[in-house]
Design a protein around this motif. Structure first.
Motif, short mmCIF file in Angstrom:
data_model
loop_
_atom_site.label_atom_id
_atom_site.label_comp_id
_atom_site.label_asym_id
_atom_site.label_seq_id
_atom_site.Cartn_x
_atom_site.Cartn_y
_atom_site.Cartn_z
N GLY A 71 -0.96 -0.22 -14.22
CA GLY A 71 0.24 0.11 -13.73
C GLY A 71 0.83 -0.72 -12.81
N VAL A 72 2.36 -0.33 -12.61
CA VAL A 72 3.14 -1.16 -11.25
C VAL A 72 3.78 -0.23 -10.66
N TRP A 73 3.77 -0.35 -9.51
CA TRP A 73 4.64 0.78 -8.42
C TRP A 73 6.43 0.12 -8.48
N TYR A 74 6.85 0.62 -9.62
CA TYR A 74 8.13 0.18 -10.01
C TYR A 74 9.01 1.48 -9.86
N MET A 86 7.26 6.47 -1.57
CA MET A 86 6.55 6.03 0.06
C MET A 86 5.64 7.19 0.50
N ALA A 87 6.21 8.82 0.12
CA ALA A 87 5.67 9.72 0.87
C ALA A 87 4.50 10.28 0.16
N ALA A 102 6.55 -0.95 2.94
CA ALA A 102 6.38 -0.06 1.80
C ALA A 102 7.85 -0.49 1.01
N ALA A 103 8.92 -0.16 1.77
CA ALA A 103 10.17 -0.51 1.13
C ALA A 103 10.45 -1.83 0.76
N ARG A 104 10.12 -2.71 1.61
CA ARG A 104 10.05 -3.86 1.19
C ARG A 104 9.30 -4.51 -0.09
N VAL A 105 8.19 -3.85 -0.28
CA VAL A 105 7.63 -4.06 -1.52
C VAL A 105 8.20 -3.38 -2.63
N LEU A 366 -0.86 -2.07 5.05
CA LEU A 366 0.64 -1.91 5.14
C LEU A 366 1.42 -1.26 4.36
N ILE A 367 0.94 -1.03 3.07
CA ILE A 367 1.83 -0.25 2.27
C ILE A 367 0.71 1.08 1.61
N CYS A 368 -0.63 1.01 1.94
CA CYS A 368 -1.39 2.03 1.19
C CYS A 368 -2.31 2.77 2.46
N GLY A 369 -2.15 2.04 3.61
CA GLY A 369 -3.13 2.88 4.54
C GLY A 369 -4.56 2.50 4.29
#
Length: 547
Positions: A71-74, A86-87, A102-105, A366-369
């Motif tokens: 899968g891809v976080w698209y 993000m939440a 997260a917003a940048r990714v 940075l994006i997953c904690g």
């Protein structure tokens, strides 16, 4: 410069290549040929850099992404959808993620996936009249990435693992040294900058596609002085059939689990269910499963999305949707955890000049904690961090001008594991791997953590590390095995040192002796060192985490 005849084998015949040791130059060296490395190489080449990519295996086929669907976080650029995306995992990750990153990714992944369709002609399936871009088939994805980067002018050396970084007199990374497996000879590359996209560390657990992921890049970075972060969040285990190496954990959301006697194993299919499975495997040695909650449409989608998951079932004549089959947990470490080399800039620069990190080799906190899994965020991070690292490395190399290939080089690992010459004190990588299997693979050491078990395990790993540090290096293929063993031992030591420092349970870092969440420990932990390890909270001036 590297000539055409010394690139990857266009004829498929390794004997057509001159076996002499290579002394090469490049503006940017990318170590690792998975998605992060491919995107780094592509972006650096598009920025005008002369790029050389080095893969331990064959770029396009090695590594976990190339072995199956992911899968891809698209997410569409809709404010509400982005906010929800993000939440959705912030609490699960212990509120250690950074909304800005997260917003940048999300932005970069959206752009890259669209480019994958238009420029690489990836055949996304059409759903409801629109291309479905929330996942890719790994083999086809990586086949196209290899073709794409070669068209961009990237040179590739396959079957050529890196053995160490090279630095100049100021400590700036200035190249790499490695081994060509098919020629049993060494190579050296002088470069303006290096991107480490060598993957995470799965400790040779046998998880599909992960045996090339022995954490080499993190060791090389640490030898050059880089720091790591989130290493306590490196105890990821994936559910797999006992007769298979495929860890497609998402499918078990549709499963019912049973004890060996056929009674239902309560709680195994819920959040935290792997803890229940681990305890039962330790107690009885057997857990059974049936993916009996998937309806016919879902079953068809599963077979289409991950066909290799079903191959062993079909060969054994087992219907996983109606019959019970035994399962196990396979260690995936930092391949599915979030720990890795600490990122010090938006371009994925490390704390060492000239060195960049991307994909599983870099921290994903940075994006997953403190929590992630397979695919989704991992895939998005690989392509995004690879893009930024490639761009940053190209810019850094260009800033050096003509001096980038004239620096005097020294091996960053010259005094570390694998250094020296053959001799009676040479390290035994096979013995080190056995210690890894005894101290890192077991559920009651690494997954169900307790200080009383972590401390003696760490002491044993320290002992093995001392042996590796004081040993003389083997040459050739034996040097590769020795360096891999050293990287896995180093990973485990950083991991357990960080785990002992986090005296709470947060994200996937669970402590049986500290089961509660401690609000005072809502901060990332940095770890580093080789012989003497250290750990400390990340600097207070870091980007604010999401509330």
């Amino acid at each position: 410069m590297l000539g055409v005849r010394t690139c990857s084998h266009p004829t498929g015949d390794p004997m057509s290549i001159d076996p002499t040791p290579l002394d090469l130059t490049a503006d940017v060296v990318v170590a690792g040929g998975g998605p992060a490395g491919a995107w780094a190489a592509l972006t650096a080449a598009r920025a005008g850099a002369d790029v050389l990519l080095l893969d331990k295996g064959y770029c396009g086929t090695s590594g976990p992404t190339a072995s199956g669907g992911t899968g891809v976080w698209y997410v569409q650029p809709d404010p509400d959808q982005r906010e929800q995306a993000m939440a959705s995992r912030e609490a699960l990750g212990g509120h250690l993620a950074d909304r800005r990153w997260a917003a940048r990714v999300l932005d970069q992944t959206y752009e890259n996936m669209n480019r994958l369709g238009t420029e690489a002609r990836y055949p996304f399936p059409v759903v409801g009249g629109e291309p479905h871009k929330r996942g890719v088939q790994g083999p086809e994805y990586m086949r196209r990435m290899r073709s794409w980067i070669r068209r961009a002018g990237v040179r590739i050396l396959d079957h050529s693992p890196v053995l160490e970084l090279l630095t100049d007199a100021s400590g700036t990374v200035a190249g790499v040294r490695g081994h060509r497996r098919q020629h049993d000879t060494e190579y050296r590359v002088r470069a303006g900058a290096v991107v480490l996209a060598t993957g995470g560390c799965a400790f040779l657990s046998g998880a599909l596609g992960c045996d090339v992921d022995t954490g080499d890049g993190a060791l090389y970075a640490a030898e050059a002085g880089a720091e790591l972060s989130g290493m306590e969040f490196s105890n990821a285990y994936g559910i797999a059939p006992a007769f298979s190496s495929v860890t497609k954990t998402a499918y078990y959301n549709f499963a019912t689990f049973f004890r060996a006697d056929g009674t239902r194993l309560e709680g195994a299919g819920s959040q935290g269910g792997r803890t229940v499975i681990a305890r039962e495997l330790l107690r009885a040695g057997t857990v059974l499963c049936s993916i009996d909650q998937a309806d016919p449409e879902q079953q068809a989608q599963m077979r289409l999305g991950q066909p290799n998951f079903f191959l062993p079932f079909d060969r054994l004549g087992i219907d996983p949707f109606t019959e019970k089959f035994p399962v196990t947990l396979l260690l995936e470490g930092t391949v599915r955890g979030t720990g890795g080399i600490r990122i010090a800039g938006d371009d994925c620069a490390t704390t060492v000049p000239g060195l960049y990190a991307a994909g599983d080799a870099a921290t994903r906190e940075l994006i997953c904690g403190g929590f992630t899994g397979g695919g989704s965020h991992n895939s998005a991070w690989a392509m995004s961090s690879g893009t930024w690292a490639g761009r940053g490395a190209a810019r850094f190399a260009a800033s050096l001008g003509a001096t980038r290939h004239r620096r005097r080089l020294v091996g960053a690992g010259a005094d570390g594991p694998g250094a020296g010459v053959d001799g009676p004190d040479a390290a035994d990588p096979a013995a080190a791997v056995e210690v890894i299997r005894a101290q890192v693979h077991p559920y009651d050491r690494n997954y169900l953590r307790h200080g009383d078990r972590l401390r003696p395990a760490l002491a044993e790993l320290d002992r093995v590390w001392a042996t590796l540090r004081g040993s003389a290096a083997a040459r050739g293929a034996e040097a590769v095995r020795t360096r891999q063993a050293a990287a896995m031992v180093a990973h485990a030591r950083w991991m357990y040192t960080s785990a002992l420092a986090r005296t709470e349970s947060r994200g996937m870092a669970r402590r049986e002796d500290f089961p509660a969440l401690d609000p005072a420990q809502r901060r990332r932990l940095t770890v580093g060192g080789l012989d003497e390890l250290w750990t400390r909270p990340e600097a207070a001036d870091r980007q604010a985490v999401a509330s």
